[in-house]
Design an enzyme around this catalytic site. Sequence first.
Site, short mmCIF file in Angstrom:
data_model
loop_
_atom_site.label_atom_id
_atom_site.label_comp_id
_atom_site.label_asym_id
_atom_site.label_seq_id
_atom_site.Cartn_x
_atom_site.Cartn_y
_atom_site.Cartn_z
N LYS A 22 -11.36 -22.69 18.82
CA LYS A 22 -10.72 -21.66 19.07
C LYS A 22 -10.61 -20.76 17.70
O LYS A 22 -10.74 -19.60 17.55
CB LYS A 22 -9.23 -22.19 19.25
CG LYS A 22 -8.18 -20.94 18.97
CD LYS A 22 -6.94 -21.43 19.29
CE LYS A 22 -6.28 -22.22 18.27
NZ LYS A 22 -5.53 -21.43 17.44
N ASN A 23 -10.47 -21.35 16.53
CA ASN A 23 -10.33 -20.86 15.18
C ASN A 23 -11.46 -20.17 14.28
O ASN A 23 -11.45 -19.48 13.63
CB ASN A 23 -9.50 -21.72 14.08
CG ASN A 23 -8.19 -22.03 14.64
OD1 ASN A 23 -7.46 -21.33 15.40
ND2 ASN A 23 -7.46 -23.09 13.89
N ARG A 102 -0.74 -14.71 15.96
CA ARG A 102 -0.85 -14.30 14.44
C ARG A 102 -2.42 -13.69 14.08
O ARG A 102 -2.38 -12.67 13.50
CB ARG A 102 -0.44 -15.43 13.51
CG ARG A 102 -0.50 -15.29 12.29
CD ARG A 102 -0.13 -16.40 11.45
NE ARG A 102 -0.59 -16.32 10.18
CZ ARG A 102 -0.09 -15.75 8.87
NH1 ARG A 102 1.04 -15.23 9.26
NH2 ARG A 102 -0.61 -15.63 8.07
N CYS A 126 7.10 -17.35 13.10
CA CYS A 126 6.48 -18.59 14.14
C CYS A 126 7.02 -19.82 14.11
O CYS A 126 7.46 -20.22 12.84
CB CYS A 126 4.77 -18.79 13.73
SG CYS A 126 4.08 -19.90 14.29
N ARG A 131 4.91 -18.04 7.41
CA ARG A 131 3.40 -17.48 7.55
C ARG A 131 3.36 -15.94 7.14
O ARG A 131 3.06 -15.12 7.87
CB ARG A 131 2.80 -17.55 8.87
CG ARG A 131 2.97 -19.25 9.15
CD ARG A 131 2.34 -19.36 10.59
NE ARG A 131 0.83 -19.50 10.52
CZ ARG A 131 -0.03 -19.66 11.44
NH1 ARG A 131 0.59 -19.59 12.71
NH2 ARG A 131 -1.31 -19.83 11.33
N PRO A 132 3.41 -15.62 5.93
CA PRO A 132 3.40 -14.22 5.29
C PRO A 132 1.95 -13.76 5.45
O PRO A 132 0.97 -14.26 5.74
CB PRO A 132 3.97 -14.17 4.15
CG PRO A 132 3.94 -15.69 3.47
CD PRO A 132 3.96 -16.54 4.77
N ASP A 134 1.10 -11.50 2.89
CA ASP A 134 1.01 -10.89 1.59
C ASP A 134 -0.61 -10.99 0.85
O ASP A 134 -0.90 -10.12 0.26
CB ASP A 134 1.86 -11.30 0.62
CG ASP A 134 1.94 -13.09 0.50
OD1 ASP A 134 1.78 -13.49 1.36
OD2 ASP A 134 2.25 -13.34 -0.53
N ASP A 316 -3.88 -29.12 11.04
CA ASP A 316 -3.96 -28.93 12.58
C ASP A 316 -4.10 -30.09 13.12
O ASP A 316 -4.11 -30.36 14.38
CB ASP A 316 -5.05 -27.88 13.05
CG ASP A 316 -4.64 -26.54 12.51
OD1 ASP A 316 -3.55 -26.28 12.35
OD2 ASP A 316 -5.59 -25.67 12.66
N ARG A 408 -3.06 -22.41 24.99
CA ARG A 408 -3.72 -21.68 23.94
C ARG A 408 -4.86 -22.16 23.16
O ARG A 408 -5.62 -21.22 22.92
CB ARG A 408 -2.23 -21.22 23.08
CG ARG A 408 -1.22 -20.54 23.66
CD ARG A 408 -0.45 -20.13 22.43
NE ARG A 408 -0.89 -19.62 21.16
CZ ARG A 408 -0.47 -19.67 19.87
NH1 ARG A 408 0.63 -20.40 19.88
NH2 ARG A 408 -1.36 -19.18 18.77
C1 EPZ Z 1 -5.19 -20.48 10.08
O1 EPZ Z 1 -4.21 -19.99 9.97
C2 EPZ Z 1 -5.48 -21.44 11.51
N1 EPZ Z 1 -5.59 -20.28 12.25
C3 EPZ Z 1 -4.20 -22.23 11.47
O2 EPZ Z 1 -4.38 -22.92 12.85
C4 EPZ Z 1 -4.40 -23.48 10.44
O3 EPZ Z 1 -3.21 -24.16 10.48
C5 EPZ Z 1 -4.46 -22.71 9.19
O4 EPZ Z 1 -5.50 -21.79 9.10
C6 EPZ Z 1 -4.71 -23.57 7.94
O5 EPZ Z 1 -5.86 -24.46 8.07
C7 EPZ Z 1 -6.46 -19.81 12.70
O6 EPZ Z 1 -7.61 -19.99 12.47
C8 EPZ Z 1 -6.36 -18.88 14.12
P1 EPZ Z 1 -3.54 -19.48 6.19
P2 EPZ Z 1 -3.71 -18.98 8.79
O7 EPZ Z 1 -3.47 -18.32 5.66
O8 EPZ Z 1 -5.08 -18.36 8.45
C9 EPZ Z 1 -0.03 -19.22 3.16
C10 EPZ Z 1 -3.79 -23.75 14.94
O9 EPZ Z 1 -2.94 -24.60 15.25
N2 EPZ Z 1 -0.06 -17.78 3.32
O10 EPZ Z 1 -4.63 -20.58 5.68
O11 EPZ Z 1 -2.80 -17.99 9.39
C11 EPZ Z 1 0.60 -19.75 4.78
O12 EPZ Z 1 2.01 -19.59 4.79
C12 EPZ Z 1 -3.22 -22.52 13.71
O13 EPZ Z 1 -4.62 -23.41 15.58
C13 EPZ Z 1 0.53 -16.94 2.37
O14 EPZ Z 1 1.45 -17.27 1.58
O15 EPZ Z 1 -3.47 -19.93 7.67
C14 EPZ Z 1 0.31 -21.10 4.41
O16 EPZ Z 1 1.34 -21.81 3.69
C15 EPZ Z 1 -2.03 -22.61 13.34
N3 EPZ Z 1 0.43 -15.65 2.36
C16 EPZ Z 1 -1.05 -21.13 3.60
O17 EPZ Z 1 -1.03 -19.80 2.84
C17 EPZ Z 1 -0.69 -15.08 3.14
O18 EPZ Z 1 -0.75 -13.75 3.05
C18 EPZ Z 1 -2.41 -21.19 4.44
O19 EPZ Z 1 -2.32 -20.46 5.49
C19 EPZ Z 1 -1.36 -16.02 4.18
C20 EPZ Z 1 -1.08 -17.27 4.00
#
Ligand code: EPZ
Length: 429
Positions: A22-23, A102, A126, A131-132, A134, A316, A408
């Site tokens: 999926k991802n 998201r 969420c 999950r910002p 920024d 995950d 999903r």
């Molecule tokens: C991806 O989400 C995955 N989603 C998530 O899978 C997965 O848990 C996550 O990566 C971590 O491996 C998809 O690929 C569709 P991140 P993503 O940006 O990209 C912080 C599932 O169940 N952050 O790597 O949104 C954030 O809050 C889902 O399939 C900021 O602070 O995750 C987190 O603490 C859930 N600012 C960390 O970084 C930002 O602008 C990592 O998040 C972006 C992220």
Amino acid sequence: MDRIRIVGGRPLEGIIPISGAKNAALPLMIASLLTEEPLILENVPRLADVKQLERILENHGVDIAVHGRRSGTDAMDGQRMTFHASEIVDTTAPYELVSKMRASFWVVGPLLARMGEAKVSLPGGCAIGTRPVDLLIMALERLGATIEIDGGYVIARAKNGLKGGEIEFPKVTVGGTHTALMAASLASGETVIENAAREPEVVDVADCLIKMGAKITGHGTSRIVVQGVSRLNGARHAVLPDRIETGTYAMAVAMTGGDVLLEGARPELLQSALETLGQAGAEITVSNAGIRVVRNGAGIRPVEVTTAPFPGFPTDLQAQLMGLMTRAKGTSRITETIFENRFMHVQELARLGARIALDGQNATIEGVEKLKGAPVMATDLRASVSLVIAALAAEGETMVNRVYHLDRGFERLEDKLGRCGATVERISG
Ligand code: EPZ
């Protein structure tokens, strides 16, 4: 609303085919916005999130075709789909569509790179944390975009096109890395992405972008270099197997005992989780066909695990491991470092008899002799499947409510488990 009824206590025996990830499928579909030529994706999983993203892409003007089955293929085989964004008719991704998922925010990168503008709704909160976005915005700014936030929308502009730049992420972000990669592919000049995510899904997207004509090196390491090109072309790409689905079923087998081949699974995508499963008492063997998981007789051993970006133990799979550890012979500890609120499954697992104490990011799980079926509620995708894992080993009946979370991210879960002897049925309505 559909529910899933599970009667626990039977070992799993047989073959589970692993779907496309999926991802990876979601950002690959989004990459189709970068070119006016068709992008053909194979092994696309049949999931609610894929359907939702189709709606979003269609709104931007992408023609989408699903190819029918071919002789010699199985109903469980992934779909072949064509995404053709010959003309982008709308650079706005509205709240009603983006708020449901998201990852759909990630259209911002390709829209901006190709059209010089994008207006994308902020994804909103969420169940697993704030999950910002920024860091995604920071990456686009480094490539010369001006960003304004107005009425809940991110409005990104780069009238004269994006320009390569230095992007250093202060923390590893998968979505940030996807966004930077896609935007930089069509920027002028060189972009260096430091502290990039090394997740296999990022590598899969980079590989597809390269087939489309992008000039990318270093993907799979924490320093990716992109030489921008003025246009990208169509390509054909097969989505890599889902490492989280693989790990989930591996944990289900470790939970129930039995012997299952996870067909098409690739061990290098989840080495850390497989090591943890080995410590927990599962026997893992690898062949050309996939990964075989066996647990006979011996009980489940407790483990200590901390989630981390790839190649660490994936967040995950944290909920699923906790589901497994509810039956371990001893005390396990799990620390969640990626998302601040990813323990929603704890109170639902407790309804089945699990003993789990939470202290901030740390969960302590006292294994119990017996779980007992109960009605439970799915809260998010991975949390829901941890309830399924626990239910497969619980005495009596468990009814998992709000199954749309499972749909999903898990293709035909009840069929895949049912084929291996589990008593699992979907109750519609
Ligand atoms: C991806 O989400 C995955 N989603 C998530 O899978 C997965 O848990 C996550 O990566 C971590 O491996 C998809 O690929 C569709 P991140 P993503 O940006 O990209 C912080 C599932 O169940 N952050 O790597 O949104 C954030 O809050 C889902 O399939 C900021 O602070 O995750 C987190 O603490 C859930 N600012 C960390 O970084 C930002 O602008 C990592 O998040 C972006 C992220």
